[in-house]
Design a protein around this motif. Structure first.
Motif, PDB file in Angstrom:
ATOM      1  N   ARG A  34       8.540   9.213 -15.599  1.00  0.00           N
ATOM      2  CA  ARG A  34       9.838   9.692 -15.030  1.00  0.00           C
ATOM      3  C   ARG A  34       9.629   9.257 -13.425  1.00  0.00           C
ATOM      4  O   ARG A  34      10.472   9.419 -12.737  1.00  0.00           O
ATOM      5  CB  ARG A  34      10.056  11.175 -15.145  1.00  0.00           C
ATOM      6  N   LEU A  35       8.202   9.602 -12.844  1.00  0.00           N
ATOM      7  CA  LEU A  35       8.092   9.481 -11.445  1.00  0.00           C
ATOM      8  C   LEU A  35       8.374   7.857 -11.022  1.00  0.00           C
ATOM      9  O   LEU A  35       7.908   7.016 -11.312  1.00  0.00           O
ATOM     10  CB  LEU A  35       6.938   9.970 -11.010  1.00  0.00           C
ATOM     11  N   PRO A  36       9.241   7.467  -9.803  1.00  0.00           N
ATOM     12  CA  PRO A  36       9.338   6.407  -9.361  1.00  0.00           C
ATOM     13  C   PRO A  36       8.232   5.847  -8.619  1.00  0.00           C
ATOM     14  O   PRO A  36       8.497   5.423  -7.377  1.00  0.00           O
ATOM     15  CB  PRO A  36      10.669   6.521  -8.473  1.00  0.00           C
ATOM     16  N   VAL A  37       6.964   6.090  -8.832  1.00  0.00           N
ATOM     17  CA  VAL A  37       5.945   5.456  -8.250  1.00  0.00           C
ATOM     18  C   VAL A  37       5.293   4.155  -8.575  1.00  0.00           C
ATOM     19  O   VAL A  37       5.595   3.779  -9.506  1.00  0.00           O
ATOM     20  CB  VAL A  37       4.503   6.543  -8.271  1.00  0.00           C
ATOM     21  N   ASP A  38       4.563   3.573  -7.676  1.00  0.00           N
ATOM     22  CA  ASP A  38       4.191   2.117  -7.739  1.00  0.00           C
ATOM     23  C   ASP A  38       2.597   2.175  -8.127  1.00  0.00           C
ATOM     24  O   ASP A  38       2.076   1.094  -8.296  1.00  0.00           O
ATOM     25  CB  ASP A  38       4.747   1.024  -6.970  1.00  0.00           C
ATOM     26  N   THR A  39       1.962   3.204  -7.415  1.00  0.00           N
ATOM     27  CA  THR A  39       0.470   3.215  -7.376  1.00  0.00           C
ATOM     28  C   THR A  39      -0.150   4.520  -7.950  1.00  0.00           C
ATOM     29  O   THR A  39       0.378   5.559  -7.799  1.00  0.00           O
ATOM     30  CB  THR A  39       0.233   2.946  -5.969  1.00  0.00           C
ATOM     31  N   LEU A  40      -1.328   4.442  -8.491  1.00  0.00           N
ATOM     32  CA  LEU A  40      -2.065   5.642  -8.849  1.00  0.00           C
ATOM     33  C   LEU A  40      -3.202   5.576  -8.037  1.00  0.00           C
ATOM     34  O   LEU A  40      -4.013   4.516  -7.694  1.00  0.00           O
ATOM     35  CB  LEU A  40      -2.303   5.789 -10.370  1.00  0.00           C
ATOM     36  N   LYS A  41      -3.671   6.835  -7.307  1.00  0.00           N
ATOM     37  CA  LYS A  41      -5.091   6.809  -6.355  1.00  0.00           C
ATOM     38  C   LYS A  41      -5.874   7.651  -7.460  1.00  0.00           C
ATOM     39  O   LYS A  41      -5.439   8.911  -7.501  1.00  0.00           O
ATOM     40  CB  LYS A  41      -4.502   7.588  -5.187  1.00  0.00           C
ATOM     41  N   VAL A  42      -6.992   7.255  -8.003  1.00  0.00           N
ATOM     42  CA  VAL A  42      -7.822   7.848  -8.485  1.00  0.00           C
ATOM     43  C   VAL A  42      -8.765   8.631  -7.668  1.00  0.00           C
ATOM     44  O   VAL A  42      -9.357   8.271  -6.885  1.00  0.00           O
ATOM     45  CB  VAL A  42      -8.840   6.927  -9.522  1.00  0.00           C
ATOM     46  N   LYS A  96      -0.282  -0.097  -9.957  1.00  0.00           N
ATOM     47  CA  LYS A  96      -1.466  -0.643  -9.212  1.00  0.00           C
ATOM     48  C   LYS A  96      -2.392   0.829  -8.826  1.00  0.00           C
ATOM     49  O   LYS A  96      -1.790   1.669  -9.261  1.00  0.00           O
ATOM     50  CB  LYS A  96      -1.161  -1.031  -7.931  1.00  0.00           C
ATOM     51  N   VAL A  97      -3.653   0.312  -9.021  1.00  0.00           N
ATOM     52  CA  VAL A  97      -4.620   1.771  -8.880  1.00  0.00           C
ATOM     53  C   VAL A  97      -5.456   1.356  -7.541  1.00  0.00           C
ATOM     54  O   VAL A  97      -6.130   0.272  -7.270  1.00  0.00           O
ATOM     55  CB  VAL A  97      -5.571   1.673 -10.225  1.00  0.00           C
ATOM     56  N   VAL A  98      -5.705   2.507  -6.904  1.00  0.00           N
ATOM     57  CA  VAL A  98      -6.461   2.670  -5.950  1.00  0.00           C
ATOM     58  C   VAL A  98      -7.528   3.684  -6.238  1.00  0.00           C
ATOM     59  O   VAL A  98      -7.286   4.898  -6.443  1.00  0.00           O
ATOM     60  CB  VAL A  98      -5.792   3.086  -4.362  1.00  0.00           C
ATOM     61  N   LEU A 153      -3.224   3.943 -18.637  1.00  0.00           N
ATOM     62  CA  LEU A 153      -2.056   4.453 -18.328  1.00  0.00           C
ATOM     63  C   LEU A 153      -1.247   3.663 -17.119  1.00  0.00           C
ATOM     64  O   LEU A 153      -0.035   3.335 -17.358  1.00  0.00           O
ATOM     65  CB  LEU A 153      -2.108   5.939 -17.857  1.00  0.00           C
ATOM     66  N   ALA A 154      -2.011   3.239 -16.294  1.00  0.00           N
ATOM     67  CA  ALA A 154      -1.477   2.456 -15.003  1.00  0.00           C
ATOM     68  C   ALA A 154      -1.143   1.050 -15.736  1.00  0.00           C
ATOM     69  O   ALA A 154      -0.092   0.885 -15.179  1.00  0.00           O
ATOM     70  CB  ALA A 154      -2.559   2.203 -14.164  1.00  0.00           C
ATOM     71  N   ARG A 155      -1.767   0.434 -16.663  1.00  0.00           N
ATOM     72  CA  ARG A 155      -1.218  -0.683 -17.095  1.00  0.00           C
ATOM     73  C   ARG A 155       0.121  -0.699 -17.824  1.00  0.00           C
ATOM     74  O   ARG A 155       0.953  -1.397 -17.789  1.00  0.00           O
ATOM     75  CB  ARG A 155      -2.328  -1.612 -18.014  1.00  0.00           C
ATOM     76  N   LEU A 156      -0.114   0.309 -18.670  1.00  0.00           N
ATOM     77  CA  LEU A 156       1.114   1.058 -19.534  1.00  0.00           C
ATOM     78  C   LEU A 156       2.550   0.976 -18.704  1.00  0.00           C
ATOM     79  O   LEU A 156       3.568   0.584 -19.174  1.00  0.00           O
ATOM     80  CB  LEU A 156       1.057   2.190 -20.353  1.00  0.00           C
TER      81      LEU A 156
END
Length: 688
Positions: free
Chosen positions: A596-604, A635-637, A628-631
């Protein structure tokens, strides 16, 4: 309907006929009596008519009038008598015996009618006034209020018997002047009372109304509500003021919901206990402050009425656990205090604390709902430096705040270091208000690199405080305070503005079209609708394209009010800025949230990065986040990268970006510029 009932005591037929002719228009009910005895003997009873018209011929008639007055009073039964011309002595005698008016024979109809109307009007006005006085007297007698009346010209003061009773006084030691009244008002209240009185007399306020303490004859102070209204002359100047006195001690000193003593009683008893123990070498009393944890959450879930009922149940349970020497008081909506007037040793505070927690934390069922509570408890034992109730309560409050900061369900006993930390905190809060105006805030920038190429991708902007006297203040010392006080909102606005300004400057200097700057967004900035416009204005003012700005939001901030935050994030996404979900995996992470969230990046979070080199479970956790990010095409930082091994593990699992001390600590603007220039030179060398 008749205008009145007239009784005529006449014996002469000609006079009777003349009276009937004069009153024959039907306006009055006229009855003729010939026996005087029939009108006497009903002492205190209702008068036989509205007015008596009688013939007077001798002094005996005056004595008869006097007898009528003895039966019916002086103003309930008007008497008009008829006399012959020249009988001035008889007229004087009858009037002195109680007659109200007279007519001289022969009878003139118009004059008779006028005299009767006048006497009936006077009697009715007297009756109405008497009824009003009786009603007022009955109301005063039936109420619990006292009545007072002050004449300003001579400072004469009247206080009703009820006033004297409320103050434990009697007629001999009552009040005659305003100064007598002021003398018994509490010293802390008397100045304000005089101000309120003067304001009303001068026409500043519409009425006098004030709560104050007055000294009872037994030397104790009780709370009263004083109300009054001034009477003014044609020019508006007050010449008199009267009002009421209401004893409100029970309401003022008692919590309405629980019936327990309130904070006024606590302060009074605590001050008395401090004075009582002042001569002793060591104090043996203390207080315990208690609050229900997650009270606001409970109110949001069940409503205020439910919370009130819970607090009432808790207070009843606590009362059942206390000793007769202990006093439980209600200090506020969710704060209770126990005064331990007598302590056997230093462990009594903790012992009582354990007992009340065990009672309060038993499940509570109200209707169809059940709750399981926990308490945060702060304790303070009296010391020599505690000179007032406020001193001791301040220390217990510091202990309570520490208990709450530790997550609730904790017990903390005050120690002097808490006071020092509290003062430091207040000083920081006060100075933080000025930091923006003094331009003491600055941004440092931590590099974010592309793990595939090793090249600089962007920076995370981190706010710092360069204090004029104390130097660089670590963010952990002022950011939590800014969050709690709301100062984080203007600080956050400044950070967005400054980051956009700096981004524009770097682009102009180095021309790196892919450079971005990440800015952390506080949960407080998401509470209102202003953030999108703040971002749009900063981008427009500094001519920065939105793709060069990323906003980092934590999971906990999103979940404070999910629907409201969703609307805000969608508006930000429409602007075109990047949105990162910070500290991913440490909070409410779920597939539903990411969908649901309109985010484009995850920060681990750095805790997962560090765990990768400790055991395989850490690696599997990061792999799960990457899947999960690929799903969701994110992108992941990875944050907190310090070693080559961590970098390799992340790169092998497809992590795009890295951040941490391996690539650089937070840098100044000049250091960042040097880094970008050095990278540009190395790129040219490779290309050459």
């Amino acid at each position: 309907m008749h205008d009145g009932h007239i009784l005529c005591l006449l014996t002469d037929d000609a006079e009777c006929a003349a009276i009937r002719a004069a009153l024959g228009d039907g306006s009055y009910l006229v009855d003729l009596v010939t026996s005087r005895e029939s009108l006497l003997g009903d002492k205190g009873g209702e008068p036989p008519a509205d007015l008596l018209l009688m013939r007077a011929r001798s002094g005996a008639d005056g004595e008869f009038i006097k007898a009528i007055r003895a039966d019916h009073g002086s103003d309930r039964f008007p008497i008009v008598f008829l006399v012959d011309p020249g009988e001035e002595t008889l007229v004087e005698h009858c009037l002195s015996c109680g007659g109200d008016d007279f007519l001289t024979l022969p009878i003139h109809g118009a004059e008779l009618q006028a005299r009767i109307r006048s006497q009936l009007s006077r009697a009715r006005a007297i009756a109405a006034s008497r009824l009003d006085r009786d009603r007022f007297a009955l109301a005063v007698a039936g109420s619990s209020d006292g009545i007072w009346d002050l004449t300003l010209s001579d400072d004469a003061l009247f206080m009703s018997p009820r006033c004297a009773e409320l103050l434990g006084r009697n007629g001999d030691d009552g009040f005659k002047r305003l100064e007598d009244w002021l003398a018994i008002i509490h010293p802390d209240d008397v100045d304000q009372f005089q101000v309120e009185l003067r304001n009303h007399l001068e026409g500043i306020t519409l009425s006098l109304q004030m709560e104050c303490r007055m000294q009872h004859r037994n030397q104790t102070y009780r709370w009263f509500l004083v109300r009054g209204t001034g009477q003014r002359n044609a020019t508006g100047k007050a010449f008199r003021i009267a009002g009421s006195l209401t004893d409100i001690s029970e309401r003022k000193l008692t919590d309405a919901m629980t019936g327990l003593p309130n904070r006024i009683v606590l302060y009074d008893r605590l001050n008395q206990t401090i004075v009582k123990n002042r001569r002793k070498t060591s104090a043996n009393f203390g207080i315990i402050l208690l609050q229900i944890d997650r009270y606001e959450t409970m109110r949001e879930a069940y409503g205020q009425v439910f919370c009130d009922a819970v607090q009432k149940v808790v207070s009843q349970r606590l009362v059942g656990t206390l000793r007769t020497t202990d006093t439980l008081t209600i200090m506020g909506e969710n704060t209770m205090c126990i005064l331990l007037d007598v302590m056997r040793d230093d462990t009594d505070l903790v012992r009582v604390s354990h007992r009340v927690r065990a009672a309060a934390e038993e499940p509570i069922t109200l209707g169809d709902e059940s709750v399981l509570l926990s308490l945060s408890i702060g304790m303070a034992q009296a010391q020599a430096h505690h000179q007032s109730a406020e001193d001791l309560i301040r220390d217990a409050t510091a202990a309570l705040n520490k208990a709450r900061a530790e997550g609730g369900g904790q017990e903390v006993v005050f120690d002097p270091d808490m006071q020092r930390r509290a003062r430091d905190r207040l000083r920081i809060e006060a100075e933080l208000h000025l930091a923006l105006k003094r331009n003491e805030l600055l941004l440092l920038y931590q590099p974010i690199v592309d793990l595939n190429t090793g090249r600089l991708a962007g920076f995370e902007a981190l706010v710092r405080w360069q204090h004029a006297q104390r130097g660089l203040i670590p963010p952990m010392e002022f950011i939590p305070i800014a969050e709690e006080t709301g100062l984080i909102v203007p600080i956050g606005t400044w950070v967005v503005q400054e980051a956009c300004r700096q981004g524009r400057e770097w682009l102009d200097q180095e021309g790196n079209a892919d450079l971005f700057i990440s800015v952390n967004v506080s949960s407080r900035q998401l509470d209102g609708p202003a953030l999108p416009e703040i971002v749009r204005q900063a981008l427009r003012e500094h001519r920065l394209a939105p793709e060069h700005l990323k906003l980092e939001i934590t999971e906990s901030a999103v979940m404070r009010d999910f629907e409201l935050t969703m609307k805000l994030l969608k508006r930000l996404k429409e602007i075109g800025v990047g949105l990162s979900l910070d500290d991913f995996g440490t909070g409410y992470s779920s597939l539903s949230l990411l969908r649901r969230l309109p985010v484009d990046t995850l920060k681990v979070d750095r805790s997962f990065v560090t765990a990768m080199t400790a055991d395989t479970s850490g690696v599997k956790m990061v792999e799960a986040i990457m899947q999960l990010a690929r799903l969701f095409d994110l992108k992941v930082v990875a944050e907190g990268i310090e070693h080559e091994e961590e970098e390799k593990l992340l790169k092998d699992r497809g992590c795009e970006f890295g951040q941490g001390w391996r690539y650089g600590k937070p840098l100044t603007v000049a250091a960042c510029l040097d880094m970008m220039r050095e990278q540009r030179k190395s790129t040219k060398r490779i290309a050459g």
